[in-house]
Design an enzyme around this catalytic site. Structure first.
Site, short mmCIF file in Angstrom:
data_model
loop_
_atom_site.label_atom_id
_atom_site.label_comp_id
_atom_site.label_asym_id
_atom_site.label_seq_id
_atom_site.Cartn_x
_atom_site.Cartn_y
_atom_site.Cartn_z
CG ASP A 157 70.97 44.07 68.84
OD1 ASP A 157 70.97 45.20 69.35
OD2 ASP A 157 70.14 43.19 69.13
CG ASN A 165 61.20 35.88 69.09
OD1 ASN A 165 61.87 36.41 69.96
ND2 ASN A 165 61.44 36.03 67.80
CG HIS A 176 64.73 38.21 70.04
ND1 HIS A 176 64.30 38.85 68.90
CD2 HIS A 176 64.64 39.15 71.02
CE1 HIS A 176 63.99 40.10 69.19
NE2 HIS A 176 64.18 40.30 70.46
CD GLU A 206 64.59 37.27 65.78
OE1 GLU A 206 64.11 36.88 66.85
OE2 GLU A 206 64.28 38.34 65.24
#
Ligand code: PGA
Length: 241
Positions: free
Chosen positions: A67, A136, A138, A143
């Site tokens: 990313d 979280n 990810h 997400e």
């Protein structure tokens, strides 16, 4: 899933670097998927050492990063382009034309994402994808509430991610709110996946990834469906397993 529990960050980094080095030794023209963040820094350091000792060669290696922040120039010290150049690429003999990182400054997101997917396909896919994991759950910037079928696309970062990443910026307002990320489908097409996690703050995400239901709420949980995943976790990150 193969779970390797180690004592600490150092040992995690050594194991990950050894796996990547083996991949390079077994196939000198491997296609490697790289990740950014704090977690893989030790791994990259060890890979550079192994390279300096003459044991691995990046001359024919191709790389694809997971990313990049959207609209953050490449030379910004917080861009993932900058991170990869500093922490790995400028220290080994990987050829610039073999390095791929999404272009966060692209004019057309659609074109950029399509070209990225095409480049991975033309390289015959990713042999080994390195992953970190967010608190979280990810992976990449996929997400919670992720679409498992997504390929490379523009993502809106979660509040939790923006907060976690604000430690690298002067203020939380400076953290980009969007990024271009490989999608879950892209990641799942990698032939082999190595996920790293260290620290107590990752323990819940690791528990949910390994023992939880496969759900878009925990993007990494989809890895339970991949045929070749190795998770290397230190005692703290593994504390809830
Ligand atoms: P970290 O980030 O390695 O800096 O903890 C991991 C991630 O958010 O994927």
């Amino acid at each position: 899933m193969k779970i390797i529990i180690v004592n600490d960050y150092e040992e995690m980094s050594k194991k990950a670097a050894n796996i990547i080095s083996s991949q390079i030794i077994l196939n000198s023209s491997s296609v490697l998927g790289f990740a950014t963040g704090d977690t893989p820094l030790g791994t990259y350091k060890k890979l550079v050492n192994t390279y300096n000792e003459g044991d691995i060669d990046f001359a024919e290696i191709k790389t694809f990063n997971l990313d990049e922040y959207y609209h953050l120039p490449k030379d910004n010290t917080q861009s993932y382009n900058f991170y990869m150049t500093e922490n790995l690429f400028k220290q080994v003999n990987v050829k610039p034309q073999n390095i791929h990182i999404p272009n966060g400054m692209c004019e057309s997101i659609e074109e950029e994402c399509l070209n990225y997917e095409n480049a991975i396909e033309q390289a015959d896919g990713i042999n080994l994808q390195l992953l970190g994991i967010g608190t979280n759950g990810h992976i990449g910037f996929n997400e919670p509430d992720v679409k498992f079928e997504a390929t490379t696309h523009l993502v809106h970062l979660d509040e939790e991610t923006i907060h976690a990443n604000s430690r690298f910026f002067d203020s939380i307002e400076e953290v980009p709110t969007k990024a271009i990320s490989m999608g879950i489908k892209t990641i799942m097409q990698a032939k082999k996946i190595v996920l790293l996690a260290s620290g107590i703050e990752k323990s819940e995400a690791i528990y949910n990834t390994v023992r939880g239901h496969i759900t878009p709420e925990v993007p990494a949980s989809v890895l339970q469906l991949h045929p070749d995943v190795t998770i290397i976790v230190d005692n703290n990150a593994a504390s809830r397993l």
